[in-house]
Design a protein around this motif. Structure first.
Motif, mmCIF file in Angstrom:
data_model
loop_
_atom_site.group_PDB
_atom_site.id
_atom_site.type_symbol
_atom_site.label_atom_id
_atom_site.label_comp_id
_atom_site.label_asym_id
_atom_site.label_seq_id
_atom_site.Cartn_x
_atom_site.Cartn_y
_atom_site.Cartn_z
ATOM 1 N N PRO A 149 0.823 -1.229 0.000
ATOM 2 C CA PRO A 149 0.000 0.000 0.000
ATOM 3 C C PRO A 149 0.848 1.267 0.000
ATOM 4 O O PRO A 149 0.415 2.303 -0.496
ATOM 5 C CB PRO A 149 -0.835 -0.122 1.273
ATOM 6 C CG PRO A 149 -0.214 -1.194 2.085
ATOM 7 C CD PRO A 149 0.555 -2.077 1.158
ATOM 8 N N ALA A 150 2.065 1.203 0.529
ATOM 9 C CA ALA A 150 2.903 2.402 0.599
ATOM 10 C C ALA A 150 3.335 2.868 -0.780
ATOM 11 O O ALA A 150 3.516 4.055 -1.022
ATOM 12 C CB ALA A 150 4.135 2.130 1.457
ATOM 13 N N LYS A 151 3.501 1.898 -1.715
ATOM 14 C CA LYS A 151 4.038 2.260 -3.024
ATOM 15 C C LYS A 151 2.986 2.851 -3.957
ATOM 16 O O LYS A 151 3.318 3.356 -5.022
ATOM 17 C CB LYS A 151 4.666 1.031 -3.679
ATOM 18 C CG LYS A 151 5.980 0.644 -3.007
ATOM 19 C CD LYS A 151 6.981 0.110 -4.030
ATOM 20 C CE LYS A 151 8.320 -0.157 -3.403
ATOM 21 N NZ LYS A 151 8.540 -1.575 -3.120
ATOM 22 N N LYS A 180 -2.725 2.076 6.122
ATOM 23 C CA LYS A 180 -1.357 2.157 5.591
ATOM 24 C C LYS A 180 -1.294 2.855 4.229
ATOM 25 O O LYS A 180 -0.244 2.875 3.594
ATOM 26 C CB LYS A 180 -0.766 0.740 5.429
ATOM 27 C CG LYS A 180 -0.396 0.075 6.749
ATOM 28 C CD LYS A 180 0.988 0.511 7.215
ATOM 29 C CE LYS A 180 1.437 -0.208 8.462
ATOM 30 N NZ LYS A 180 0.536 0.062 9.612
ATOM 31 N N ILE A 181 -2.403 3.381 3.739
ATOM 32 C CA ILE A 181 -2.355 3.981 2.404
ATOM 33 C C ILE A 181 -1.491 5.242 2.400
ATOM 34 O O ILE A 181 -1.381 5.926 3.410
ATOM 35 C CB ILE A 181 -3.757 4.331 1.849
ATOM 36 C CG1 ILE A 181 -4.461 5.330 2.769
ATOM 37 C CG2 ILE A 181 -4.584 3.086 1.628
ATOM 38 C CD1 ILE A 181 -5.639 5.980 2.133
#
Lengths: 323, 157, 499
Positions: A149-151, A180-181
């Motif tokens: 989700p971080a990418k 976590k977005i």
């Protein structure tokens, strides 16, 4: 020129006349519409469209739009409640975004302090990616966000707004952790759009109206709308039809300041009723691709209360509000 | 002031340093109350920390300057005109806050300022100020339909 | 050239008598509102929208363009004459311009501002005509890291406004940065330094700060010193017009100001303030008359004035080609387009070619009109300074407060104006430079949010600042600008820093 000057004179004379002896309030109001957002964004467009419809159709004598930008409308509502108390000519455009923003900002002022008038439109959220992105559809995006989700970076409006909520819900529906977005808020529609066009972010999320001309020009690829079914104005199936269980609509409405009399409330509601039926307003809705969702009076008051409860639940679940 | 052979400690300079220190503390205290931290960026606290830290350093820098008496020379000060102008501004704020309209307040500000600058014709200047206010009011409120804070006087027009 | 053929067609639209008249009304209105602090072109266009919707699209959009350019002129007139910048874009002009006016050189200051604006506006409009499609690609490729690097360049160069004591200059800058923290943090939606006061949630209005510090602060300061020395203003000393020397010292700053203003104005988050301050700092560095800065240097007026007009034209690049409104006024013009169901954007040049080229042509005309209107007025404007001092300052305070309440009729706003006035007074008394406060307040929040966005995108990896070629280049420039003076001036400056 002559027309312009006549117009100026006419408005000057008329203003002087009204200031002298107040005529019947309901017939020809001099409305002030506050857009609690920077010029160019969704609420601003709504306010300016109202202005256009009200004055062109002659339902109101004048309609003046003011912008009070910031923090999903928290500042605008504060100004409405604090500074315009009892002003029967003042309206404020608001929407679903504000319901969330007031919660995330822990605003001391709530929507219960305003006088609900009417819901005007709904607009579905659109997810877009740059035209050269490897992501072709909602499934691709869901796969990417589930992987990390971080990418997946999202560009959208203010923190805790409908764009933010929709992005979080998309992540949740895709099976990723919604807290976590990597959501990046931008001020105003223009700046976010520039970031998406420049390929600085993975995806953009906002009302479809803000992306429409870029999508039509082929500079952005539409992944889908957050409607239940494909709508007539786009070629792409809705996100839900693509198998991601996400359905959210960003409605827009108008409220009045607190402390207005029953007569004043009725005058405002009547004016809105008339505007909603006018040919001019209907043409604007068609041109902008907004869905008519007109509800006024007690029915709208109930919708507003229900949405406040629902949004609080959603925001708490995705970690945007600490209960 | 810094001409004497043994440089005098500049009290006003020390007060400035203390004020900067207080500001730094307020920024720090305010920062410590922020709760929501973004997962990927620096978060809302970094900038206040930098500002607070640097204000502290600058407070020290200013204090050193004050102890050395390095501040530029200052002339004596006439407080009366300042009080007169600030008083008029306060009146304007109060008048607007309590619905007295801006015209009286503006006329008062005009007359008070010109008195502060040495004129002795308060009544004349009050009238001049009122006329200027009236012209601006008519221009804005009537022609551009811009709302200026109205009081009893404004409603006459 | 296809562009020139289209432009010629546009000129035919623009010189129709009716449209010329709209352009004239526009520039007059724009100049009038630009004079008042707080009331800017954006507000004026917004107020006029409902009146103009009955007019034909070309006429009213041409009028809006006139208002836009006119506002830039009007703001600088008050900045120079009474130290009251009407717009945030004319703050840099006030620095040297007002000093010139006090030295009896208000005439040349106004003239170089007017001519510089004309030159810059014309070149920039030409740039808009020829380069818009290319520029817009570059503008869009500017990411948050690049904006941050641009802010770093701006921060480094504005140290030129610090005066002679770095400690006091930095103190001013950090007070500005602190004021910039006030309000809701865009990226997390939380309020900082607002103490629960809703009016503070909205960030401090730059014009309120500038008018408080400059105009109110100065009125208080001058009043407090009247018993020592009566300030004698001589309206005209020497020539009312620009001398040969003035021309020689002005033309390069005009061109350099244009080079800053147009491209930065074309960036979606560029604005007019950064190029004006960059231009001011550059002129201060490059001038052959460094002794004049701080006493009224004509370069310090010519550069920023050219920059702010060029940025106004630059703003139209993303507006017309992408439909991206990058300033409040541009957003209003977008609304103006939309009221005729014309949607600026990729298809605008194809679908409404007449209108677009008519607009661009009328920008040239508005520019020429402003020059013709303003130059003869210079003599009249300068006469303003011969108003008896009590009335002059009383008038300045009335203008300052009225502009503030007209833009935001709240007592809190007036209180802020008063507080900033007292701050400006104290800073003058204790010899702290004023400009860094404003620079800090404008740049601080921009730099912070762009850096945080850049780091969000790179997942916290600061190397992103060096990986982008634009950002790496800008940071190198910043480093050079920072280090070069030390090499040039030897260790003298180091000593001053330690002080």
């Amino acid at each position: 020129m002559t027309q312009f000057r006549k117009g100026l004179w006419r408005s000057a004379l008329a203003a002087a006349a009204v200031a002298g002896f107040v005529t019947s309030a309901a017939a020809q109001m001099e409305l002030k519409i506050m857009a609690p957002a920077a010029p160019g964004g969704g609420w601003d467009q709504t306010a300016r469209s109202m202005q256009q419809a009200l004055t062109q159709s002659g339902i109101a004598k004048s309609a003046q739009v003011t912008n009070v930008p910031g923090a999903g409308g928290s500042i605008g509502i504060a100004q409405l409640v604090n500074n315009s108390k009892g002003d029967g000519n003042q309206l404020m455009v608001m929407g679903y975004v504000m319901v969330g923003a007031l919660l995330t900002n822990k605003s001391p002022i709530t929507l219960d302090q305003t006088t609900p008038i009417a819901r005007l439109t709904t607009e579905y959220e659109a997810i877009v990616v740059p035209a050269d992105s490897p992501i072709k559809n909602a499934k691709d995006l869901a796969t990417a966000i589930k992987a990390d989700p971080a990418k997946v970076t999202w560009a959208g409006g203010s923190a805790g707004g409908v764009d933010h909520i929709a992005a979080a819900l998309f992540a949740k529906a895709a099976g990723a952790d919604p807290t976590k977005i990597n959501y990046i808020p931008f001020s105003g529609g223009g700046e976010a759009l520039a970031a998406i066009l420049g390929g600085k972010v993975t995806a953009g999320i906002s009302g479809y109206g803000e992306f429409e001309s870029q999508v039509k020009a082929g500079k952005l690829r539409l992944i889908g709308l957050t409607s239940a079914k494909k709508t007539a104005n786009v070629d792409v199936p809705s996100i839900k039809e693509q198998g991601i269980d996400l359905e959210i609509a960003n409605w827009r409405a108008v409220v009045a300041p607190p402390g207005i009399s029953a007569d004043q409330k009725k005058a405002l509601t009547d004016t809105m009723d008339k505007m909603a039926k006018s040919k001019e307003w209907q043409e604007i809705l068609k041109a902008k691709g907004w869905e008519d969702a007109y509800v006024s009076g007690d029915a709208f008051t109930k919708i507003l209360a229900d949405e406040q409860t629902r949004t609080k639940d959603v925001l708490t679940a995705v970690g945007l509000v600490k209960s | 002031m810094a001409t004497s052979p043994q440089r005098r400690v500049d009290v006003a300079g020390l007060v400035i340093a203390v004020i900067l220190l207080v500001l730094a503390a307020v920024v720090w205290w305010d920062m410590s109350k922020l709760q929501i931290l973004s997962p990927y960026d620096l978060g809302p606290k970094v900038m206040p920390i930098i500002v607070s830290g640097c204000l502290t350093l600058l407070a020290i820098g200013n204090a050193i300057g004050a102890l050395r008496g390095d501040l530029p020379a200052r002339d004596s000060l006439d407080w009366k005109p300042i009080i007169l102008i600030l008083g008029a501004l306060a009146c304007l704020i109060v008048l607007i806050r309590f619905g007295g309209g801006f015209m009286i307040g503006t006329a008062l500000l005009f007359a008070a300022t010109s008195t502060a600058f040495g004129r002795r014709a308060f009544v004349t200047d009050f009238i001049i100020g009122a006329v200027i206010a009236l012209i601006v009011y008519v221009l804005f409120a009537k022609l551009l339909t811009l709302s200026l804070p109205a009081g009893p006087l404004e409603r006459l027009f | 050239m296809e562009a020139f053929a289209s432009l010629a067609d546009g000129l035919v639209v623009a010189i129709q008598p009716a449209n010329l008249l709209f352009a004239l009304i526009g520039v007059l209105l724009g100049t009038a509102v630009g004079v008042l602090p707080g009331i800017g072109p954006a507000l004026t266009v917004a107020l006029l929208l409902p009146i103009t919707f009955k007019l034909d699209p070309a006429g009213s959009i041409i009028m809006f363009a006139g208002i836009y350019y006119g506002g830039m002129y009007g703001g600088s007139t008050t900045a120079i004459l009474i130290n009251t910048p009407g717009e945030s874009a004319s703050m840099a002009t006030a620095l040297e311009g007002n000093l010139m006016a006090k030295a009896g050189r208000g005439g040349p200051a106004l003239a170089t501002a007017a001519i510089g604006s004309f030159v810059a506006g014309t070149i920039a409009t030409l740039g808009l005509t020829l380069l818009a499609p290319y520029l817009v690609d570059i503008a869009v490729s500017f990411g948050p890291e690049d904006y941050f690097a641009l802010m770093v360049v701006a921060f480094v160069t504005v140290s030129a406004t610090f005066g002679d004591s770095p400690v006091r200059g930095l103190t001013s800058l950090f007070i500005g940065l602190m004021l910039g923290l006030v309000g809701i943090d865009l990226l997390s939606g939380q309020s900082r330094l607002s103490f629960g006061v809703p009016e503070l949630y909205d960030n401090i209005e730059v014009t309120t700060l500038a008018v408080g510090l400059f105009a109110v602060g100065e009125a208080l300061y001058v009043a407090s010193r009247r018993h020592i020395q009566e300030e004698k203003l001589e309206a005209v000393r020497g020539s009312l017009w620009m001398t040969k020397e003035d021309w020689k010292r002005s033309w390069k700053p005009w061109l350099r100001g244009t080079m800053f203003g147009f491209p930065i104005g074309a960036l979606p988050a560029g604005g007019a303030e950064i190029p004006t301050f960059l231009s001011y700092a550059t002129e201060r560095r490059l001038t052959k008359h460094p002794e004049d800065f701080g006493k009224g240097a004509i370069e310090g007026v010519a550069g920023p004035e050219a920059a702010n007009n060029a940025s106004a034209a630059g703003t139209l690049v993303p507006l017309l080609t992408l439909g991206l409104p990058t300033s409040a006024t541009a957003a209003m013009m977008l609304a103006g387009f939309q009221q005729y169901n014309i949607n600026p954007g990729p298809l605008l040049f194809a679908q409404n070619a007449d209108l677009v080229w008519g607009l661009i042509a009328s920008l040239f005309i508005a520019n020429a009109m402003l020059l013709v209107l303003n130059l003869p007025l210079v003599g009249l404007w300068v006469k303003l300074l011969t108003i008896p001092q009590p009335w002059l300052y009383a008038g300045i305070l009335v203008f300052a407060t009225m502009g503030t309440i007209a833009a935001n009729p709240s007592p809190v706003e007036l209180m802020m104006l008063t507080v900033f006035g007292v701050l400006g007074f104290l800073m003058r008394r204790f010899d702290f430079p004023i400009a860094p406060v404003i620079v800090g307040m404008i740049l601080g929040p921009l730099a912070e949010s762009q850096l945080r966005r850049a780091l969000s995108i790179s997942l916290g990896d600061p190397m992103t600042l060096l990986q982008s070629p634009i950002s790496a280049t800008l940071l190198t420039i910043a480093l050079i600008a920072l280090v070069l003076p030390f090499f040039l001036k030897g260790l003298g400056r180091f000593k001053a820093v330690e002080d």
